[in-house]
Design a protein around this motif. Structure first.
Motif, PDB file in Angstrom:
ATOM      1  N   GLY A   4       0.820  -1.212   0.000  1.00  0.00           N
ATOM      2  CA  GLY A   4       0.000   0.000   0.000  1.00  0.00           C
ATOM      3  C   GLY A   4       0.848   1.254   0.000  1.00  0.00           C
ATOM      4  N   GLY A   5       0.170   2.405  -0.022  1.00  0.00           N
ATOM      5  CA  GLY A   5       0.824   3.699  -0.186  1.00  0.00           C
ATOM      6  C   GLY A   5       1.934   3.994   0.804  1.00  0.00           C
ATOM      7  N   THR A   6       1.713   3.710   2.096  1.00  0.00           N
ATOM      8  CA  THR A   6       2.778   4.004   3.058  1.00  0.00           C
ATOM      9  C   THR A   6       3.906   2.984   2.940  1.00  0.00           C
ATOM     10  N   SER A   7       3.600   1.792   2.438  1.00  0.00           N
ATOM     11  CA  SER A   7       4.626   0.746   2.323  1.00  0.00           C
ATOM     12  C   SER A   7       5.553   0.971   1.133  1.00  0.00           C
ATOM     13  N   MET A  36       2.645   6.104  -4.101  1.00  0.00           N
ATOM     14  CA  MET A  36       3.173   6.588  -2.823  1.00  0.00           C
ATOM     15  C   MET A  36       2.040   7.295  -2.079  1.00  0.00           C
ATOM     16  N   SER A  37       2.069   7.198  -0.745  1.00  0.00           N
ATOM     17  CA  SER A  37       0.941   7.747   0.029  1.00  0.00           C
ATOM     18  C   SER A  37       0.729   9.226  -0.297  1.00  0.00           C
ATOM     19  N   GLY A  38      -0.507   9.588  -0.474  1.00  0.00           N
ATOM     20  CA  GLY A  38      -0.855  10.980  -0.765  1.00  0.00           C
ATOM     21  C   GLY A  38      -0.798  11.350  -2.238  1.00  0.00           C
ATOM     22  N   VAL A  39      -0.149  10.518  -3.045  1.00  0.00           N
ATOM     23  CA  VAL A  39       0.061  10.893  -4.447  1.00  0.00           C
ATOM     24  C   VAL A  39      -1.257  10.865  -5.247  1.00  0.00           C
ATOM     25  N   THR A  40      -2.097   9.891  -4.973  1.00  0.00           N
ATOM     26  CA  THR A  40      -3.374   9.825  -5.705  1.00  0.00           C
ATOM     27  C   THR A  40      -4.189  11.104  -5.480  1.00  0.00           C
ATOM     28  N   TRP A 225       0.336  -5.873   2.345  1.00  0.00           N
ATOM     29  CA  TRP A 225       1.325  -5.222   3.229  1.00  0.00           C
ATOM     30  C   TRP A 225       0.918  -3.782   3.448  1.00  0.00           C
ATOM     31  N   THR A 226       0.720  -3.402   4.730  1.00  0.00           N
ATOM     32  CA  THR A 226       0.215  -2.071   5.022  1.00  0.00           C
ATOM     33  C   THR A 226       0.978  -1.467   6.192  1.00  0.00           C
ATOM     34  N   ASP A 227       0.358  -0.499   6.898  1.00  0.00           N
ATOM     35  CA  ASP A 227       1.102   0.200   7.949  1.00  0.00           C
ATOM     36  C   ASP A 227       0.613  -0.128   9.349  1.00  0.00           C
ATOM     37  N   VAL A 228      -0.183  -1.176   9.497  1.00  0.00           N
ATOM     38  CA  VAL A 228      -0.614  -1.630  10.832  1.00  0.00           C
ATOM     39  C   VAL A 228      -0.465  -3.151  10.901  1.00  0.00           C
ATOM     40  N   ASP A 229      -0.515  -3.664  12.149  1.00  0.00           N
ATOM     41  CA  ASP A 229      -0.262  -5.094  12.362  1.00  0.00           C
ATOM     42  C   ASP A 229      -1.454  -5.968  11.972  1.00  0.00           C
ATOM     43  N   GLY A 230      -2.074  -5.713  10.859  1.00  0.00           N
ATOM     44  CA  GLY A 230      -3.169  -6.572  10.418  1.00  0.00           C
ATOM     45  C   GLY A 230      -4.519  -5.961  10.698  1.00  0.00           C
ATOM     46  N   LEU A 231      -5.526  -6.807  10.625  1.00  0.00           N
ATOM     47  CA  LEU A 231      -6.888  -6.396  10.926  1.00  0.00           C
ATOM     48  C   LEU A 231      -6.953  -6.242  12.441  1.00  0.00           C
TER      49      LEU A 231
END
Ligand code: ADP
Ligand code: ASP
Ligand code: MG
Length: 447
Positions: A4-7, A36-40, A225-231
């Motif tokens: 994802g964007g932050t990754s 990249m995060s924020g780019v969209t 793959w994201t910026d938190v430890d899962g759901l």
């Protein structure tokens, strides 16, 4: 593996992603990346500015984005010959975007088609950079253009993929690359019509791309793959004490995503369910943390409630029609109107003489309301929030609803609904009460 964007949000993030991909090398990964995060969001700004005729400001946005991407390239593509190759490729894409914005400015062209063409650059840049970053780390990364693979209809902004064509092309382009020993990197979120016009799958749609490709190629697993430890038990940005869930069922994950848990795009689960392909949600900042595994199994949960999702910016439409009393065909007539206006409703409740539905703020335009008024008296309230309590345990465990309502005793509830899956209880409340409601519920079930 979807990042994802932050990754992929800057050089260091891209290096972490490269390392994670390298660690999966023998499993023959296919990589899907977001912008990249924020780019969209910034690209949408540039499209709007150009469409309004303000080319100067639109190009200023492009310069800002270009600097950000160039900085990332210097941090992740080490080998000099690869770096100049990457600079050249990215430069060509930026030049293409500038031309496009000039054209939009000249034509004063706005709308979803123009936006898709502009916004699809974000994923193009990251896919190219990541492919070169992999190569620079001796992993044979190769960019595969999602616009050749994800063939969609022409519903710009929320295009619908053609699953059959997508499967054929996923084999022809992605699987073929894997068989050659390469690690293909492709754009999430982006597709194209058969004629090659760029489309997008809706915001957050990179997860959906990963799921579609995973299903088409019958992969062993999909990793988000994201910026938190899962759901987690709730959105950690709102509830700092939220905990990550080791496991969740497809149904639970789908309900949570549908009712606002942004960590997963709502359409992600469906393509994978029929094939039983597990989805992992993992943290690219802490790749060794367990994350969440989503499968068909009902997990052995210590808690009967799994998680709480919420969604803001909701409008409720109430339709009161005394002649609905005992009449048949009324709901059909009502939902035909929603269908005609292309509007999706989230929560529905009915009584003998009235129906309430919730939809996104902004989707109830005058034409819809006028059509509904032919059926009865219409009232509309905005700025509501949906709060949804989810867990397989809700199916059979008595007493959970009582705990929910006790926790919410100080919050006026405007609609209540339990899905047919019986694993969710959903409420509509005033937006101003939403944080309080989620906090109370989280304390009740997870303190
Ligand atoms: P990405 O760019 O990786 O796709 P998103 O921002 O789309 O990431 O989704 C991740 C975010 O989802 C998290 O940072 C978190 O704030 C939010 N979120 C909302 N609900 C949940 C939940 N139940 N569990 C985990 N994250 C959640
Ligand atoms: N970049 C797109 C968005 O911001 C898609 C995604 O991140 O999944 O919506
Ligand atoms: Mg996302």
């Amino acid at each position: 593996m979807k990042f994802g964007g932050t990754s992929v949000g800057d050089g260091p993030a891209m290096l972490r992603a490269t390392e994670i991909i390298g660690s999966r090398r023998e499993r023959r990964p296919i990589v899907v990346v977001s912008a990249m995060s924020g780019v969209t969001d910034r690209l949408l700004d540039s499209a709007r500015l150009a469409g309004e005729g303000d080319l100067h400001s639109a190009l200023a946005v492009v310069r800002e984005l270009r600097e950000r991407h160039e900085a990332a390239i210097t941090q992740v593509v080490f080998r000099p010959e690869l770096r100049s190759q990457t600079d050249e490729v990215i430069g060509t894409h930026f030049a293409g975007l500038e031309l496009m914005l000039e054209a939009l400015a000249l034509l004063r062209e706005t709308g979803a088609k123009a936006e898709d063409a502009v916004v699809s650059h974000g994923e193009l840049w990251t896919a190219e950079i990541m492919a070169h970053a992999l190569e620079s780390h001796d992993i044979p990364g190769t960019w595969v253009d999602a616009r050749q693979v994800v063939i969609t209809d022409g519903t710009f902004g929320r295009a619908v993929p053609d699953r059959r064509m997508l499967a054929e092309r996923a084999h022809a382009y992605l699987d073929a690359a894997v068989r050659k020993g390469q690690v293909p990197v492709t754009q999430g979120f982006v597709g194209a019509t058969l004629r090659g016009t760029p489309t997008t799958l809706g915001r957050g749609g990179s997860d959906f791309t990963a799921a579609l490709l995973g299903a088409a190629l019958k992969v062993e697993e999909v990793e988000i793959w994201t910026d938190v430890d899962g759901l987690m038990t709730a959105d950690p940005r709102v509830i700092p004490s939220a905990r990550s869930l080791p496991e969740a069922s497809y149904d639970e994950a789908a309900e949570l995503a549908f009712f606002g848990a942004k960590v997963l795009h709502p359409a992600t689960i469906l393509p994978l369910v029929e094939l039983g392909i597990p989805v992992w949600i993992k943290n690219s900042l802490r790749p060794d943390a367990q994350g969440t595994r989503v499968t068909s199994q009902t997990p052995r949960a210590a808690h009967t409630v799994k998680s709480i999702a919420w969604k803001r910016g909701v409008t409720i439409i109430n339709l009161r029609a005394p002649r609905m009393l005992g009449a048949h065909g009324f709901l059909k007539a009502m939902f035909e109107i929603f269908e005609r206006h292309g509007i999706a409703v989230d929560v529905v409740t009915t009584s003998e003489v009235s129906v309430s539905v919730s939809l996104e703020n902004g989707s109830a335009e005058a034409g819809l309301l006028a059509d509904l008024e032919t059926l009865g008296e219409v009232t509309l309230v905005r700025d509501r929030a949906i709060v949804c309590v989810v867990g397989e345990g809700l199916r059979e465990t008595p007493g959970i609803p009582a705990r929910i309502f006790k926790a919410l005793s100080s919050v006026p509830i405007e609609m209540i609904s339990q899905g047919a899956s019986k694993i969710n209880l959903t409420f509509v409340i005033q937006d101003a009460h939403a944080v309080e409601a989620v906090t109370r519920l989280h304390e009740e079930f997870f303190a």
